[in-house]
Scaffold this motif. Sequence first.
Motif, short mmCIF file in Angstrom:
data_model
loop_
_atom_site.label_atom_id
_atom_site.label_comp_id
_atom_site.label_asym_id
_atom_site.label_seq_id
_atom_site.Cartn_x
_atom_site.Cartn_y
_atom_site.Cartn_z
N LEU A 1 -35.64 12.11 -28.68
CA LEU A 1 -35.62 12.03 -30.14
C LEU A 1 -36.61 12.98 -30.81
N ASP A 2 -37.72 13.22 -30.17
CA ASP A 2 -38.84 13.95 -30.79
C ASP A 2 -38.45 15.28 -31.45
N PRO A 3 -37.63 16.13 -30.81
CA PRO A 3 -37.31 17.43 -31.43
C PRO A 3 -36.52 17.32 -32.74
N TYR A 4 -35.95 16.15 -33.03
CA TYR A 4 -35.07 16.01 -34.19
C TYR A 4 -35.73 15.33 -35.38
N LEU A 5 -36.97 14.87 -35.23
CA LEU A 5 -37.57 14.02 -36.26
C LEU A 5 -37.64 14.69 -37.63
N TYR A 6 -38.01 15.98 -37.68
CA TYR A 6 -38.09 16.66 -38.97
C TYR A 6 -36.71 16.78 -39.62
N GLN A 7 -35.69 17.09 -38.80
CA GLN A 7 -34.32 17.20 -39.34
C GLN A 7 -33.83 15.85 -39.87
#
Length: 531
Positions: A214-220
């Motif tokens: 999940l971490d790479p998508y948090l900003y999106q």
Amino acid sequence: MELRLYQQEAKAAIFSEWDKGNLKTLLVLPTGTGKTIVFAKVAEECVRTGERVLIMAHRAELLEQAADKIKKATGLICSVEKAEQSCLGSWYRVIVGSVQSLTREKRLQQFDTDYFDTIIVDEAHHSISDSYQNVLQYFNEAKVLGVTATPDRSDMRDLGQYFNSLAYEYTLPRAIKEGYLSKIKAQTIPLKLDLTGVGMQNGDFKAADLDTALDPYLYQIAQEMLKYCSDRKTVVFLPLVKTSQKFRDILNEVGLGLRAAEVNGNSMDRSEVLQDFEQGKYNVLCNSMLLTEGWDCPSVDCVVVLRPTKVRSLYCQMVGRGTRLSPRKEDLLILDFLWHMERHELCRPAHLIATTEEIAQKMTEKIENDPCPLDIEAVEKQASDDVVAAREEALAKKLAEMKKRKRKLVDPLQFEMSIQAEDLSGYVPSFGWEMSPPSEKQIATLEKLGIFPDEIDNAGKAAKLLDRLDKRRSEGLTTPKQIRFLESRGFQHVGTWQFEHAKRLIDRIAANGWHIPSGIVPNEYRPGGDT
């Protein structure tokens, strides 16, 4: 406190099961429909007959909530069995008890095995665990009521190992339709989250692996939430505490209408944060699965599940934080994502109300392909119609094959489709006896009544069919043999006709040399349209 109609039905059904000898029974009510009030009234009835009642749960919040609701609903004061507090010597007849305390052998041994006459297990999907079973088996002569929100089928199979029956189930669609819960809309966000590397643990996705994925998508995700959540009160569920805290910071960094807070099991100011959220100081609340049970905030009108799960009961609990009614609240919005995985199915908004996996898949396709939030009830209706149409097409092919075989008995699927019984065609056994093969008596009775029994592989389905046949006979509806005969000649949904009308039509066909009388077009024929 007056019970609603379905709550009255539930209470009566529970005592009926106990009277029939099913001493371990289940009550299934969706989050927000007053399960605590129902079991409070059950406890009151038991106390009235001189019984001592134990209400057991695994969290302090649930015990406090139960004691508070019981006092408000019935006037009864509860004794407590938890930590240093003990009910022994108390004259109060209702006891709220912590399973963590009761399961300790030294504590259990202080009680006689018949000390409690009735045990009520809140959040009963936990009751199969060793700690609960340790207590339940010790007081093994007590009547038991398990109370839970909508469980998934694997949960029901597990619960069926201990409980004898399902006393009553009130469904989420019925609660929405009858105005007791909020309407639900689902919006699929076109953001593809890759979960292909996530492993499994205890039947669900590993929280640590989910966190990494999940971490790479948090900003999106935060950017997408800006579009939908700025004017809503939103709860976000995440896999780990550190992710929950990180996402709170990202949301506050993004800003523009999002004011986020975070709570977890170690939060010193948890009560203050929850109160501030309820009062509007924050409009987004992040947590790592802390708020799935024992916390109510009716004004929540958006739920974001960033902790994907295979367990329907857990998914229902998360979404249930937003299903309650509140002034000026129009609906609950669920933000869903395009979860990409290789093998494992996971719960999506469709699984909240879909009766079969087939319908859930159709619903998910429709929600994903529409850019606007969709009312899941309307989507379910359309998906169900599509599934029925596909089944009828498959049935037509099957009937064509049956004509060649000239079998005298009715195929169960034909009977179910003809009488429009979705509950029969989508039936899945839950309890142990239901999963066993049909008995010889069931098979013989089905065959005698005109149903081909070879395609019925469990006793539960056989029992449901026999009950339905008995009810249809008392209501004067068509028999399986009438259905087989008339539908083999092109008449449709004969299962919805009256017995006498079908009989008159068959007599006319027989009198006409077994040919359809002129003026009758079978696929356009409707009962009552002729004399």
